[in-house]
Enzyme design. Sequence first.
Site, mmCIF file in Angstrom:
data_model
loop_
_atom_site.group_PDB
_atom_site.id
_atom_site.type_symbol
_atom_site.label_atom_id
_atom_site.label_comp_id
_atom_site.label_asym_id
_atom_site.label_seq_id
_atom_site.Cartn_x
_atom_site.Cartn_y
_atom_site.Cartn_z
ATOM 1 N N LYS A 198 3.605 -78.864 -35.061
ATOM 2 C CA LYS A 198 2.270 -79.484 -35.183
ATOM 3 C C LYS A 198 1.268 -78.624 -34.419
ATOM 4 O O LYS A 198 1.516 -78.216 -33.288
ATOM 5 C CB LYS A 198 2.297 -80.912 -34.630
ATOM 6 C CG LYS A 198 3.061 -81.870 -35.550
ATOM 7 C CD LYS A 198 2.897 -83.313 -35.141
ATOM 8 C CE LYS A 198 3.808 -84.204 -35.959
ATOM 9 N NZ LYS A 198 3.234 -84.668 -37.217
ATOM 10 N N HIS A 256 11.210 -85.803 -30.762
ATOM 11 C CA HIS A 256 9.763 -85.546 -30.694
ATOM 12 C C HIS A 256 9.161 -85.790 -29.303
ATOM 13 O O HIS A 256 8.332 -85.020 -28.831
ATOM 14 C CB HIS A 256 9.016 -86.412 -31.709
ATOM 15 C CG HIS A 256 9.584 -86.322 -33.105
ATOM 16 N ND1 HIS A 256 10.219 -85.206 -33.589
ATOM 17 C CD2 HIS A 256 9.603 -87.220 -34.122
ATOM 18 C CE1 HIS A 256 10.609 -85.422 -34.834
ATOM 19 N NE2 HIS A 256 10.247 -86.645 -35.182
ATOM 20 N N LYS A 346 7.319 -98.694 -33.560
ATOM 21 C CA LYS A 346 6.924 -98.849 -34.967
ATOM 22 C C LYS A 346 6.248 -100.203 -35.135
ATOM 23 O O LYS A 346 6.401 -101.085 -34.294
ATOM 24 C CB LYS A 346 8.161 -98.795 -35.846
ATOM 25 C CG LYS A 346 8.817 -97.428 -35.853
ATOM 26 C CD LYS A 346 9.268 -97.049 -37.238
ATOM 27 C CE LYS A 346 9.901 -95.683 -37.286
ATOM 28 N NZ LYS A 346 9.004 -94.659 -37.809
HETATM 29 C C1 BG6 Z 1 10.595 -88.708 -37.990
HETATM 30 C C2 BG6 Z 1 11.171 -90.076 -37.725
HETATM 31 O O1 BG6 Z 1 11.385 -87.716 -37.411
HETATM 32 O O2 BG6 Z 1 9.296 -88.652 -37.418
HETATM 33 C C3 BG6 Z 1 10.281 -91.161 -38.290
HETATM 34 O O3 BG6 Z 1 12.469 -90.161 -38.312
HETATM 35 C C4 BG6 Z 1 8.870 -91.004 -37.744
HETATM 36 O O4 BG6 Z 1 10.777 -92.440 -37.983
HETATM 37 C C5 BG6 Z 1 8.385 -89.581 -37.964
HETATM 38 O O5 BG6 Z 1 8.035 -91.908 -38.451
HETATM 39 C C6 BG6 Z 1 7.058 -89.328 -37.295
HETATM 40 O O6 BG6 Z 1 6.605 -88.054 -37.697
HETATM 41 P P1 BG6 Z 1 5.077 -87.800 -38.026
HETATM 42 O O7 BG6 Z 1 4.985 -86.362 -38.343
HETATM 43 O O8 BG6 Z 1 4.746 -88.708 -39.176
HETATM 44 O O9 BG6 Z 1 4.367 -88.197 -36.778
#
Ligand code: BG6
Length: 473
Positions: A198, A256, A346
């Site tokens: 990103k 992440h 979520k």
């Molecule tokens: C993914 C997860 O790796 O990342 C998802 O499995 C999550 O649950 C997503 O929603 C979030 O990624 P981004 O790029 O949409 O922020």
Amino acid sequence: MEQGTITTPEQISPTIFIICGVTGDLAQRKLLPALLSLYTKKLLPKKFKIVGFSRREFTDADFRLFLKEEMHIKRDVYRPEDIHHFLNNVVYQQGQFDSQVAYENLSKRLAQIDDLEFKQCSNKLFHLSVAPSFYETILGQLSKSGLTIPCGGNLGWTRILVEKPFGNDIETAQKLDALLGTLFKEEQIFRIDHYFAKEALQNILAFRFSNSLFEPLWNNQHIECVHIQLLEKIGIEGRGNFYDSIGALKDVGQSHILAMLAQLVMNEPASFDAHNIRKERANVLKNIRPITSRNIRESAVRAQYVGYTEEPGVSKSSNTETYFQIQTYIDSKVWKGVTFYLESGKALSENKTEISIYFKDKTKQNKPNILSLRIQPDEAIKIRFWVKKPGFGMQTEPKTLDFHYRDFHAPQSIPDAYERVLYDAILGDQTLFTSTDEIKYAWKFITPIIDSWKTLPLERYQKGSKRPNLNTL
Ligand code: BG6
């Protein structure tokens, strides 16, 4: 930290992208659209082919029709003829993932493309766009069929892109790594955590190491605490089966959130190359203070949104968390005493991925300076500072200096994370991919939390809450 000139993907010799599980959601939503975008930006090798490999029966022509329907194509952005030309480079090969014959057929198909179209041995980039439970089978079969062996010499490389979650705990991650290690050399393996790709996350290094204004403050002398948040409005979006078996901490915490933490606090690398950057990121993860059954109560909160157990694919008695908050520390000289709050959930009221750095409050009046790095949406950097309120007194009020990418850059100038992932994999640059040490230390931190937090109460929150009304840390 400027980089020199790099080879462009157009200069790369013919390349075949093989997407295992091409009919699935990830391929349709992220991978193929990213390839289309790179194609229209002339950022793919001049000669390329995409081979979709999946279980369903399609002819090439039927598969293209399927893509026209299913692939997420921004029709207002691309010219119809570009979409048409792109799709002409996509072919389909049917096969069951556990059938040796399927891989022999795939191998013949790739050889045919090399012989008849490219007239040379091409590069092969495999992407496993399948549930992790298929990894072992597919990797084993790829190896047996000889598909993992590059052509040799300068004539073509073979690389593999592996999605997260990489393993399910420290043991399974190491087992998967060992398997990959028997099939590929480390420089052929690209473990994806798309957060590194990103734009605003990459910018953290530029921001820190190109501005003498901030880097001297990047330590425990000046920083009180750091909040890292990945908040989502969406729920589990039809992924009940998968999500229920892993939960929020393994889904985004292990990857992440720790990616953001590592990028934020790593020491300046000896040089800005993949080896040194990944080494410094791994050092951060290695030094995160463990959370075990001894300190779990004061260090973690987990919760589930009301209605989660009614989602398709989710067990009615599920105890899987859809939200977590963790409080931790980094045991290094530079970060000793600084509290790190890691949070994700979520079905919340907003989409926000942000890192907020709270500086020590010299006034002792609860008036900290806050530096916020907004990763998405609306990538931005904001600084909250205090100024004198105009007038005769000497009161202060907070003001904000902010920089929004959208004010200076058109949205299409910010590549989607998957475009960057593919672009770098084509160029063979592993900087934005997770190293084997990063995987190991991330699981080393996460696994004891998962093991010990079963003793914590699973709190509940309403869908669409601003933040769960919890007994927060
Ligand atoms: C993914 C997860 O790796 O990342 C998802 O499995 C999550 O649950 C997503 O929603 C979030 O990624 P981004 O790029 O949409 O922020």
